[in-house]
Design an enzyme around this catalytic site. Structure first.
Site, PDB file in Angstrom:
ATOM      1  N   GLU A  20       0.887  -0.744   0.258  1.00  0.00           N
ATOM      2  CA  GLU A  20      -0.218   0.154  -0.019  1.00  0.00           C
ATOM      3  C   GLU A  20       0.851   1.007  -0.027  1.00  0.00           C
ATOM      4  O   GLU A  20       2.072   1.168   0.051  1.00  0.00           O
ATOM      5  CB  GLU A  20      -0.480  -0.163   1.441  1.00  0.00           C
ATOM      6  CG  GLU A  20      -1.886   1.189   1.204  1.00  0.00           C
ATOM      7  CD  GLU A  20      -2.841   0.725   0.431  1.00  0.00           C
ATOM      8  OE1 GLU A  20      -2.658   1.798  -0.989  1.00  0.00           O
ATOM      9  OE2 GLU A  20      -3.782   1.518   0.412  1.00  0.00           O
ATOM     10  N   ASP A  21      -0.015   2.479  -0.309  1.00  0.00           N
ATOM     11  CA  ASP A  21       0.842   3.695  -0.589  1.00  0.00           C
ATOM     12  C   ASP A  21       0.597   4.379   0.875  1.00  0.00           C
ATOM     13  O   ASP A  21       2.303   4.810   1.450  1.00  0.00           O
ATOM     14  CB  ASP A  21       0.465   4.790  -1.326  1.00  0.00           C
ATOM     15  CG  ASP A  21      -1.016   4.953  -1.661  1.00  0.00           C
ATOM     16  OD1 ASP A  21      -1.373   4.226  -0.873  1.00  0.00           O
ATOM     17  OD2 ASP A  21      -0.790   5.782  -2.088  1.00  0.00           O
TER      18      ASP A  21
ATOM     19  N   ASP B 205      -3.740   6.028   6.340  1.00  0.00           N
ATOM     20  CA  ASP B 205      -4.069   7.580   7.323  1.00  0.00           C
ATOM     21  C   ASP B 205      -4.871   6.813   8.544  1.00  0.00           C
ATOM     22  O   ASP B 205      -4.658   6.824   8.960  1.00  0.00           O
ATOM     23  CB  ASP B 205      -4.510   8.016   5.506  1.00  0.00           C
ATOM     24  CG  ASP B 205      -4.955   9.913   6.726  1.00  0.00           C
ATOM     25  OD1 ASP B 205      -4.861   9.925   7.282  1.00  0.00           O
ATOM     26  OD2 ASP B 205      -5.672  10.383   5.932  1.00  0.00           O
TER      27      ASP B 205
ATOM     28  N   LYS C 217       1.009   7.127   9.232  1.00  0.00           N
ATOM     29  CA  LYS C 217       0.420   9.040   9.636  1.00  0.00           C
ATOM     30  C   LYS C 217      -0.317   7.825  10.751  1.00  0.00           C
ATOM     31  O   LYS C 217      -1.198   7.961  11.099  1.00  0.00           O
ATOM     32  CB  LYS C 217      -1.055   9.736   9.028  1.00  0.00           C
ATOM     33  CG  LYS C 217      -0.009  10.071   7.644  1.00  0.00           C
ATOM     34  CD  LYS C 217      -1.445  11.367   6.735  1.00  0.00           C
ATOM     35  CE  LYS C 217      -0.996  11.942   5.789  1.00  0.00           C
ATOM     36  NZ  LYS C 217      -1.620  12.344   4.997  1.00  0.00           N
TER      37      LYS C 217
ATOM     38  N   PHE D 265      -1.156  16.201   4.475  1.00  0.00           N
ATOM     39  CA  PHE D 265      -1.429  16.004   3.007  1.00  0.00           C
ATOM     40  C   PHE D 265       0.156  15.806   2.314  1.00  0.00           C
ATOM     41  O   PHE D 265       0.400  16.915   2.615  1.00  0.00           O
ATOM     42  CB  PHE D 265      -2.744  16.632   2.483  1.00  0.00           C
ATOM     43  CG  PHE D 265      -3.028  15.367   0.912  1.00  0.00           C
ATOM     44  CD1 PHE D 265      -3.722  14.590   0.787  1.00  0.00           C
ATOM     45  CD2 PHE D 265      -2.319  16.014  -0.156  1.00  0.00           C
ATOM     46  CE1 PHE D 265      -4.053  14.218   0.204  1.00  0.00           C
ATOM     47  CE2 PHE D 265      -2.706  15.410  -1.424  1.00  0.00           C
ATOM     48  CZ  PHE D 265      -3.717  14.347  -1.600  1.00  0.00           C
ATOM     49  N   VAL D 266       0.263  14.128   1.714  1.00  0.00           N
ATOM     50  CA  VAL D 266       1.517  13.891   1.215  1.00  0.00           C
ATOM     51  C   VAL D 266       1.200  13.295  -0.593  1.00  0.00           C
ATOM     52  O   VAL D 266       0.382  13.175  -1.051  1.00  0.00           O
ATOM     53  CB  VAL D 266       2.656  13.480   1.762  1.00  0.00           C
ATOM     54  CG1 VAL D 266       3.020  13.855   2.615  1.00  0.00           C
ATOM     55  CG2 VAL D 266       1.827  11.897   1.732  1.00  0.00           C
TER      56      VAL D 266
ATOM     57  N   ASP E  24      -0.996  11.020  -5.451  1.00  0.00           N
ATOM     58  CA  ASP E  24      -1.333  12.622  -5.752  1.00  0.00           C
ATOM     59  C   ASP E  24      -1.608  13.273  -5.233  1.00  0.00           C
ATOM     60  O   ASP E  24      -2.503  13.026  -4.335  1.00  0.00           O
ATOM     61  CB  ASP E  24      -2.256  11.414  -7.177  1.00  0.00           C
ATOM     62  CG  ASP E  24      -3.875  11.607  -6.333  1.00  0.00           C
ATOM     63  OD1 ASP E  24      -4.030  10.343  -5.623  1.00  0.00           O
ATOM     64  OD2 ASP E  24      -4.477  11.672  -7.271  1.00  0.00           O
TER      65      ASP E  24
ATOM     66  N   ARG F 111       2.366  11.538  -9.341  1.00  0.00           N
ATOM     67  CA  ARG F 111       2.090  10.329  -8.759  1.00  0.00           C
ATOM     68  C   ARG F 111       3.574  10.484  -9.845  1.00  0.00           C
ATOM     69  O   ARG F 111       4.120   9.373  -9.393  1.00  0.00           O
ATOM     70  CB  ARG F 111       1.284   9.911  -9.624  1.00  0.00           C
ATOM     71  CG  ARG F 111      -0.325   9.439  -9.141  1.00  0.00           C
ATOM     72  CD  ARG F 111      -1.024   8.376  -9.467  1.00  0.00           C
ATOM     73  NE  ARG F 111      -2.044   8.622  -9.289  1.00  0.00           N
ATOM     74  CZ  ARG F 111      -2.993   8.343  -8.599  1.00  0.00           C
ATOM     75  NH1 ARG F 111      -2.222   7.761  -7.259  1.00  0.00           N
ATOM     76  NH2 ARG F 111      -4.307   8.309  -8.229  1.00  0.00           N
TER      77      ARG F 111
END
Ligand code: 5GP
Length: 175
Positions: free
Chosen positions: A100-101, A104, A132, A153-154, A160, A166
């Protein structure tokens, strides 16, 4: 500093630091799964760059599957329940590693975990590039974490902002 649409982002983690960390994670996974044939489940779209950099450093016999499951529109979580799209591998009795990226609130990952656990895998571990901790709303065992970051937020490295960013080869955070 970079501008994407109406927002300004500043550098957070360099490409070199990301790649060094991915090498460490890949070595850990390689050691942990010696003699097994894991199946990596890559969560598109955000994890595509992390996944490609990770799996090419893991010299195990393995399978790689790509699914989609999204819960974000622009910078706010919609909290919607989404189904898994594209899971065509049979994972019954298999060792699954989700790639997973970012985790959160953790709600997306909990939904994904419960759906995958319903398919009777032998084990499920999670590899996430980013986490996070302050935003987490549910208890999840994140076995392989690239970086713990603050609750901002990154973008970049697969992530994206409204479809843009991206392809950035490092990570940026909202200024
Ligand atoms: P969660 O359900 O854990 O709140 O959200 C997980 C998903 O939200 C991630 O897979 C990612 O698509 C998106 N997301 C969460 N935080 C960020 C962020 O800081 N930047 C971007 N671009 N996406 C995020």
């Amino acid at each position: 500093m970079i501008n994407i649409l109406d927002k300004t982002f500043v550098p957070l983690i360099s490409r070199e630091d990301i790649e060094n960390r991915i090498t460490t994670l890949a070595n850990e996974i390689t050691n942990d799964y010696q003699g097994r044939c894991p199946i990596f489940v890559v969560v598109l779209n955000g994890a595509f760059l992390f996944a490609s950099e990770l799996v090419k450093r893991i010299p195990l016999t393995c399978e790689i599957s790509f699914i989609r499951l999204s819960s974000y529109a622009k910078t706010e979580s919609t909290g919607e329940v989404r189904e898994i799209i594209g899971m065509d591998n049979n994972i019954e009795g298999r060792d699954v590693i989700i790639i997973e990226d970012i985790v959160d609130t953790g709600l997306t990952m909990s939904q994904l975990l419960s759906q995958l656990n319903g398919l009777a895998p032998a084990s499920v571990a999670i590899a996430t590039l980013l986490h996070k901790p302050e935003a987490l709303q549910t208890s999840i065992d994140l076995k392989y974490i690239g970086f713990n970051i603050g609750n901002k937020f990154v973008v970049g490295y697969g992530l994206d902002y409204d479809g843009i960013g991206r392809n950035l080869d490092s990570l940026y955070v909202l200024a």
